[in-house]
Design an enzyme around this catalytic site. Structure first.
Site, PDB file in Angstrom:
ATOM      1  N   LYS A  48       0.817  -1.215   0.000  1.00 59.54           N
ATOM      2  CA  LYS A  48       0.000   0.000   0.000  1.00 59.54           C
ATOM      3  C   LYS A  48       0.852   1.267   0.000  1.00 59.54           C
ATOM      4  O   LYS A  48       0.575   2.199  -0.750  1.00 59.54           O
ATOM      5  CB  LYS A  48      -0.953   0.018   1.197  1.00 59.54           C
ATOM      6  CG  LYS A  48      -2.006  -1.070   1.182  1.00 59.54           C
ATOM      7  CD  LYS A  48      -2.956  -0.977   2.358  1.00 59.54           C
ATOM      8  CE  LYS A  48      -2.311  -1.019   3.717  1.00 59.54           C
ATOM      9  NZ  LYS A  48      -1.703  -2.303   4.076  1.00 59.54           N
ATOM     10  N   ARG A  66      11.519  -6.759   4.463  1.00 60.79           N
ATOM     11  CA  ARG A  66      11.468  -5.340   4.836  1.00 60.79           C
ATOM     12  C   ARG A  66      12.260  -5.113   6.122  1.00 60.79           C
ATOM     13  O   ARG A  66      12.844  -4.042   6.326  1.00 60.79           O
ATOM     14  CB  ARG A  66      10.005  -4.918   4.998  1.00 60.79           C
ATOM     15  CG  ARG A  66       9.810  -3.451   5.297  1.00 60.79           C
ATOM     16  CD  ARG A  66       8.349  -3.071   5.257  1.00 60.79           C
ATOM     17  NE  ARG A  66       7.630  -3.634   6.400  1.00 60.79           N
ATOM     18  CZ  ARG A  66       6.329  -3.559   6.562  1.00 60.79           C
ATOM     19  NH1 ARG A  66       5.576  -2.955   5.652  1.00 60.79           N
ATOM     20  NH2 ARG A  66       5.745  -4.082   7.616  1.00 60.79           N
ATOM     21  N   ARG A  78      -0.083  -9.917  13.271  1.00 62.74           N
ATOM     22  CA  ARG A  78      -0.572  -8.738  12.539  1.00 62.74           C
ATOM     23  C   ARG A  78      -1.600  -9.150  11.487  1.00 62.74           C
ATOM     24  O   ARG A  78      -2.601  -8.476  11.298  1.00 62.74           O
ATOM     25  CB  ARG A  78       0.584  -8.005  11.852  1.00 62.74           C
ATOM     26  CG  ARG A  78       1.410  -7.167  12.761  1.00 62.74           C
ATOM     27  CD  ARG A  78       2.465  -6.422  11.978  1.00 62.74           C
ATOM     28  NE  ARG A  78       3.283  -5.623  12.869  1.00 62.74           N
ATOM     29  CZ  ARG A  78       4.496  -5.224  12.603  1.00 62.74           C
ATOM     30  NH1 ARG A  78       5.062  -5.533  11.443  1.00 62.74           N
ATOM     31  NH2 ARG A  78       5.159  -4.495  13.471  1.00 62.74           N
TER      32      ARG A  78
END
Length: 192
Positions: free
Chosen positions: A14, A128, A146
């Site tokens: 996103k 990441r 998450r």
């Protein structure tokens, strides 16, 4: 005005895609985190109220966040549309956003829902971690939690907008540019 929500689980891209869409279309990016930081820095009434909750370790109430979005919309009436990223996170927030936008004779035109398999999301978040400096990004158990929170609390937002036929699923696997082109194709359909 074309208002859209870029939607998807953590690690779906996103943030990366938001930057590209904003650059191409001139949307005003409305990230609640950015709004909170700006309102606090400017010491606005909403910012001070939000800070009082944050200082106590509490979540900022939806009403305060919606108030900040209201102010941001009013201060950016000349933009071609708003791109919501990371908001709404709950169905209650989606309903509040819909009510706010309706009061301004506007609404969400489309929810672009990035579809990425869970194992790919975990891999992306682990990768990441190598550049983010966040230790929690490197913990696979944290990443799975998450995703569970996302599925239980945020995924129903897509269901809310599906009842209005506003959700467009976009495959979120491939190169950044390939995914971007798919998103742009959906936006171009909305413009006509």
């Amino acid at each position: 005005m074309l208002n859209l929500i870029l939607f998807g689980p953590p690690g779906s891209g996103k943030g990366t895609q938001s930057e590209k869409l904003i650059a191409k279309y001139g949307f005003k990016h409305l990230s609640t985190g950015d709004l909170l930081r700006a309102e606090i820095a400017q010491q606005t009434k909403l910012g001070l109220e939000a800070k009082s909750y944050m200082d106590k370790g509490q979540l900022v109430p939806d009403a305060v966040v919606i108030g900040m979005i209201d102010a941001a919309v009013d201060n950016n009436l000349d933009v071609p549309g708003f791109l919501f990223d990371g908001f709404p996170r709950t169905t209650a927030q989606a309903v509040a956003l819909d009510t706010l936008l309706a009061s301004k004779n506007s609404g969400i035109a489309v929810v672009l829902f990035l579809q990425v398999p869970d194992e790919e999301l975990i891999l992306r978040m682990m990768n990441r971690a190598k550049t983010s400096g966040r230790a929690d990004d490197a913990d696979e158990n944290v990443q799975r939690k998450r995703l569970d929170v996302y599925k239980n609390e945020t995924l129903p937002v897509a269901g809310h907008y599906s009842t209005f036929n506003k959700v467009k699923e976009v495959e979120g696997v491939g190169s950044v540019d390939e995914i971007f082109e798919k998103l742009c194709a959906e936006i171009e359909l909305m413009k006509y």
